[in-house]
Design a protein around this motif. Structure first.
Motif, PDB file in Angstrom:
ATOM      1  N   ALA A 241      43.846 -69.087   6.003  1.00 23.02           N
ATOM      2  CA  ALA A 241      43.222 -69.128   4.680  1.00 23.02           C
ATOM      3  C   ALA A 241      41.924 -68.321   4.687  1.00 23.02           C
ATOM      4  CB  ALA A 241      42.963 -70.572   4.274  1.00 23.02           C
ATOM      5  N   ALA A 242      41.163 -68.449   5.773  1.00 25.74           N
ATOM      6  CA  ALA A 242      39.900 -67.704   5.869  1.00 25.74           C
ATOM      7  C   ALA A 242      40.181 -66.199   5.924  1.00 25.74           C
ATOM      8  CB  ALA A 242      39.121 -68.158   7.112  1.00 25.74           C
ATOM      9  N   ALA A 243      41.163 -65.814   6.733  1.00 29.20           N
ATOM     10  CA  ALA A 243      41.494 -64.388   6.854  1.00 29.20           C
ATOM     11  C   ALA A 243      41.960 -63.850   5.503  1.00 29.20           C
ATOM     12  CB  ALA A 243      42.577 -64.186   7.916  1.00 29.20           C
ATOM     13  N   GLN A 244      42.705 -64.656   4.793  1.00 28.73           N
ATOM     14  CA  GLN A 244      43.214 -64.258   3.476  1.00 28.73           C
ATOM     15  C   GLN A 244      42.047 -64.035   2.510  1.00 28.73           C
ATOM     16  OE1 GLN A 244      46.289 -63.738   3.340  1.00 28.73           O
ATOM     17  NE2 GLN A 244      47.215 -64.282   1.403  1.00 28.73           N
ATOM     18  N   GLU A 245      41.084 -64.951   2.543  1.00 27.59           N
ATOM     19  CA  GLU A 245      39.942 -64.821   1.638  1.00 27.59           C
ATOM     20  C   GLU A 245      39.075 -63.632   1.987  1.00 27.59           C
ATOM     21  OE1 GLU A 245      38.846 -69.142   0.279  1.00 27.59           O
ATOM     22  OE2 GLU A 245      37.089 -67.832   0.126  1.00 27.59           O
ATOM     23  N   PRO A 248      41.955 -57.669   4.046  1.00 27.88           N
ATOM     24  CA  PRO A 248      43.002 -57.140   4.924  1.00 27.88           C
ATOM     25  C   PRO A 248      42.559 -56.856   6.363  1.00 27.88           C
ATOM     26  CG  PRO A 248      42.358 -55.520   3.261  1.00 27.88           C
ATOM     27  CD  PRO A 248      41.733 -56.815   2.870  1.00 27.88           C
ATOM     28  N   LYS A 249      41.275 -56.631   6.573  1.00 30.80           N
ATOM     29  CA  LYS A 249      40.833 -56.346   7.947  1.00 30.80           C
ATOM     30  C   LYS A 249      40.690 -57.626   8.773  1.00 30.80           C
ATOM     31  CE  LYS A 249      37.744 -52.846   6.373  1.00 30.80           C
ATOM     32  NZ  LYS A 249      36.317 -52.493   6.420  1.00 30.80           N
ATOM     33  N   ALA A 250      40.795 -58.767   8.134  1.00 26.97           N
ATOM     34  CA  ALA A 250      40.673 -60.039   8.860  1.00 26.97           C
ATOM     35  C   ALA A 250      42.055 -60.562   9.213  1.00 26.97           C
ATOM     36  CB  ALA A 250      39.925 -61.056   8.013  1.00 26.97           C
ATOM     37  N   GLN A 251      42.247 -60.866  10.478  1.00 26.57           N
ATOM     38  CA  GLN A 251      43.528 -61.390  10.941  1.00 26.57           C
ATOM     39  C   GLN A 251      43.283 -62.554  11.904  1.00 26.57           C
ATOM     40  OE1 GLN A 251      45.372 -57.735  12.482  1.00 26.57           O
ATOM     41  NE2 GLN A 251      46.761 -57.811  10.737  1.00 26.57           N
ATOM     42  N   CYS A 252      44.349 -63.254  12.218  1.00 26.79           N
ATOM     43  CA  CYS A 252      44.214 -64.449  13.051  1.00 26.79           C
ATOM     44  C   CYS A 252      44.544 -64.142  14.503  1.00 26.79           C
ATOM     45  CB  CYS A 252      45.142 -65.543  12.545  1.00 26.79           C
ATOM     46  SG  CYS A 252      44.909 -65.870  10.794  1.00 26.79           S
ATOM     47  N   LEU A 253      43.783 -64.752  15.387  1.00 25.66           N
ATOM     48  CA  LEU A 253      44.048 -64.600  16.813  1.00 25.66           C
ATOM     49  C   LEU A 253      44.560 -65.930  17.355  1.00 25.66           C
ATOM     50  CD1 LEU A 253      42.303 -62.618  19.487  1.00 25.66           C
ATOM     51  CD2 LEU A 253      42.488 -65.066  19.901  1.00 25.66           C
ATOM     52  N   VAL A 254      45.666 -65.851  18.062  1.00 28.58           N
ATOM     53  CA  VAL A 254      46.277 -67.060  18.621  1.00 28.58           C
ATOM     54  C   VAL A 254      45.948 -67.148  20.103  1.00 28.58           C
ATOM     55  CG1 VAL A 254      48.468 -68.244  19.084  1.00 28.58           C
ATOM     56  CG2 VAL A 254      48.164 -66.964  16.953  1.00 28.58           C
ATOM     57  N   ALA A 270      55.393 -66.730  14.192  1.00 29.38           N
ATOM     58  CA  ALA A 270      56.320 -66.215  13.174  1.00 29.38           C
ATOM     59  C   ALA A 270      55.711 -66.303  11.772  1.00 29.38           C
ATOM     60  CB  ALA A 270      57.635 -66.991  13.227  1.00 29.38           C
ATOM     61  N   ARG A 271      55.011 -67.388  11.495  1.00 27.66           N
ATOM     62  CA  ARG A 271      54.388 -67.550  10.177  1.00 27.66           C
ATOM     63  C   ARG A 271      53.305 -66.491   9.953  1.00 27.66           C
ATOM     64  NH1 ARG A 271      58.137 -69.963   9.532  1.00 27.66           N
ATOM     65  NH2 ARG A 271      58.486 -72.157   9.030  1.00 27.66           N
ATOM     66  N   LEU A 272      52.457 -66.321  10.965  1.00 29.46           N
ATOM     67  CA  LEU A 272      51.367 -65.343  10.818  1.00 29.46           C
ATOM     68  C   LEU A 272      51.918 -63.932  10.655  1.00 29.46           C
ATOM     69  CD1 LEU A 272      48.773 -66.769  13.389  1.00 29.46           C
ATOM     70  CD2 LEU A 272      48.628 -66.804  10.879  1.00 29.46           C
ATOM     71  N   VAL A 273      52.974 -63.637  11.391  1.00 28.93           N
ATOM     72  CA  VAL A 273      53.605 -62.331  11.268  1.00 28.93           C
ATOM     73  C   VAL A 273      54.119 -62.145   9.847  1.00 28.93           C
ATOM     74  CG1 VAL A 273      55.631 -60.988  11.921  1.00 28.93           C
ATOM     75  CG2 VAL A 273      54.270 -62.087  13.696  1.00 28.93           C
ATOM     76  N   ARG A 274      54.784 -63.176   9.340  1.00 29.95           N
ATOM     77  CA  ARG A 274      55.389 -63.108   8.010  1.00 29.95           C
ATOM     78  C   ARG A 274      54.372 -62.736   6.936  1.00 29.95           C
ATOM     79  NH1 ARG A 274      56.079 -62.841   3.598  1.00 29.95           N
ATOM     80  NH2 ARG A 274      57.612 -63.679   2.161  1.00 29.95           N
ATOM     81  N   PHE A 275      53.139 -63.222   7.116  1.00 30.72           N
ATOM     82  CA  PHE A 275      52.116 -62.959   6.106  1.00 30.72           C
ATOM     83  C   PHE A 275      51.171 -61.823   6.506  1.00 30.72           C
ATOM     84  CE2 PHE A 275      53.342 -67.451   5.426  1.00 30.72           C
ATOM     85  CZ  PHE A 275      53.910 -67.282   4.165  1.00 30.72           C
ATOM     86  N   GLY A 276      51.569 -61.074   7.527  1.00 30.26           N
ATOM     87  CA  GLY A 276      50.769 -59.905   7.927  1.00 30.26           C
ATOM     88  C   GLY A 276      49.416 -60.274   8.496  1.00 30.26           C
ATOM     89  N   LYS A 277      49.292 -61.465   9.057  1.00 32.88           N
ATOM     90  CA  LYS A 277      47.977 -61.904   9.513  1.00 32.88           C
ATOM     91  C   LYS A 277      47.888 -62.166  11.020  1.00 32.88           C
ATOM     92  CE  LYS A 277      45.229 -61.855   5.936  1.00 32.88           C
ATOM     93  NZ  LYS A 277      44.155 -60.829   5.921  1.00 32.88           N
ATOM     94  N   LEU A 278      48.898 -61.734  11.772  1.00 32.80           N
ATOM     95  CA  LEU A 278      48.789 -61.926  13.223  1.00 32.80           C
ATOM     96  C   LEU A 278      47.977 -60.766  13.809  1.00 32.80           C
ATOM     97  CD1 LEU A 278      49.660 -63.586  15.742  1.00 32.80           C
ATOM     98  CD2 LEU A 278      51.435 -61.859  16.076  1.00 32.80           C
TER      99      LEU A 278
END
Ligand code: RM4
Ligand code: MN
Ligand code: MN
Length: 431
Positions: A241-245, A248-254, A270-278
């Protein structure tokens, strides 16, 4: 005195002693894969193209909050750390980049640092900021948080540090900033859960605004520790949610260790990939929490399943899909160089095993609701011993057939123990 490094002669001799057996095993594996329609040499080339970043903090002996037991010949400063990273890459040929941590790796001349790294054939991956500790002479304390702190002055200091990290990273040739914060609370009622996240987002917006056009910022979630009641960026949902807000330059690190036991991490991927946020990974392994154990040492099947998702996406041709791979481990009872070499190999293994999954047979089994058949497709890949392919990939890239044995035979650590006399004192802590 010139610093000891592992000689080509020794590497050649160690490889020569193992070459005939490797050729035999490689040919046998190639035939077995061939019967499954897989080109062994093509797989070897894919393995050779795989790279993961070494964390500078990983080459020192780690510790727990109880104690740290320093090992002999530990790196004393950043240049020693780079030398160890180069040694790892020399033998494993899978770690061409280094992920630095600031201010731990602060130095006065970053252009010179970049040159030294380049002379070893190393480049810099994501830079990591640190607002989870106080530094000497720091004006404001992070005891009660940093980017989400209730006081604007503390937040401003933490924002400025992250912006400094970007400036350093630009000099090093990095393209990403990883932000992990320890902010949270230890008592119910201590922190306003909503406002703490608002403050974090406001701070992150300022950091985001300072990112160069071709940079990304990785938001790293972690469910608990050091805060034990609530953590501001506690899970992938908050991170997403934070990356989305932010944009596009913000992504999630697992970070694999930053989840509750038994959480389905591959599904999060898989979820993060689906939303372009991995954005990327911090690889390690764990049994209980953020144990920072060696990658693939506890749950190698889970690691394979993570790579299975990554390959699945790549096969479907997801656009601009380029997650950053980094290790993030604390080596408390092993020689960190050995642990990091083995961890890089385990990543290559999971990657190679995921590459040999028969994707069309898997899709057909899934479409037919053949649960066991689908599972067996994964198991067939996972139980294939790809070690000869990994060894051949190293050999063809100029590395060691048997990195750990070669490293031990070289006496590298003994030499470093003489060259790098111990720094006085020992401390508890993660590095
Ligand atoms: C944290 C987190 C960060 C790492 C620090 C040292 O738990 O994993 O990525 O930078 O530890
Ligand atoms: Mn991490
Ligand atoms: Mn961690």
């Amino acid at each position: 005195m010139t610093d000891f490094s592992i000689s080509e002669d020794l590497l050649q001799a160690e490889n020569a002693a193992r070459k005939a057996a490797l050729d035999e095993d490689y040919a046998a594996l190639g035939r077995a894969l061939g019967r499954r329609g897989i080109d062994g040499d093509a797989l070897t080339r894919r393995v050779m193209a795989f790279g993961v970043a070494i964390p500078t903090w990983g080459v020192g002996t780690g510790g727990t909050r109880f104690a740290r037991f320093p090992g002999p010949g530990e790196p004393r400063h950043l240049f020693d750390k780079l030398e160890d990273c180069a040694t790892i890459h020399h033998l494993v040929r899978a770690t061409p980049t280094v992920s630095p941590h600031f201010p731990w790796d602060a130095t006065s001349d970053y252009a010179a640092l970049r040159e030294v790294a380049a002379s070893y054939g190393l480049a810099f991956d994501a830079v990591n900021s640190n607002t989870f500790q106080d530094q000497p002479n720091q004006e404001h304390s992070y005891k009660f948080g940093s980017l989400s702190h209730v006081e604007p002055a503390v937040r401003a200091q933490a924002i400025a540090h992250n912006i400094d990290c970007i400036a350093i990273g630009r000099q090093l040739g990095s393209k990403a900033l990883t932000v992990w914060i320890a902010d949270g609370s230890n008592f119910a009622g201590q922190s306003n859960l909503t406002l703490a996240l608002d403050r974090y987002l406001d701070s992150m917006r300022e950091i985001y605004a300072a990112l160069p056009a071709d940079w990304r910022v990785f938001l790293e979630h972690k469910l608990y520790e050091p805060a034990f009641y609530s953590t501001v960026i506690s899970d992938w949902g908050t991170s997403f949610a934070a990356a989305q807000e932010l944009g596009p330059k913000a992504q999630c690190l697992v970070d694999l260790g930053h989840h509750a036991p038994n959480v389905n991490i591959e599904q999060i991927v898989a979820r993060l990939v689906r939303f372009g946020k991995l954005g990327g990974f911090h690889f390690n392994d764990s049994k209980y929490g953020d144990d920072d154990l060696d990658t693939g040492s506890v749950e190698p099947f889970r690691l394979f399943l993570v790579f299975n998702e990554l390959i699945d996406v790549r096969m479907r041709g997801a656009e601009g899909f380029a997650p950053a791979y980094m290790l993030d481990q604390s080596h408390n009872v092993t020689d960190p160089i050995e642990s990091l070499m083995q961890s890089a190999i385990e990543l290559q293994r999971a990657h190679a095993q995921a590459l040999i999954v028969d994707r069309s047979a898997l899709a057909a089994a899934q479409a037919a609701n053949d649960a066991l058949g689908a599972h067996l497709e994964l198991k067939r890949a996972y139980t294939t011993d790809v070690s000869p392919i990994l060894a051949m990939a190293r050999l063809r890239a100029g590395g060691a057939i048997a990195p750990i044995e070669t490293y031990r035979a070289s006496g590298y650590r003994k030499h470093k123990a003489k060259e790098r006399p111990p720094v006085a004192g020992t401390s508890a802590g993660i590095v």
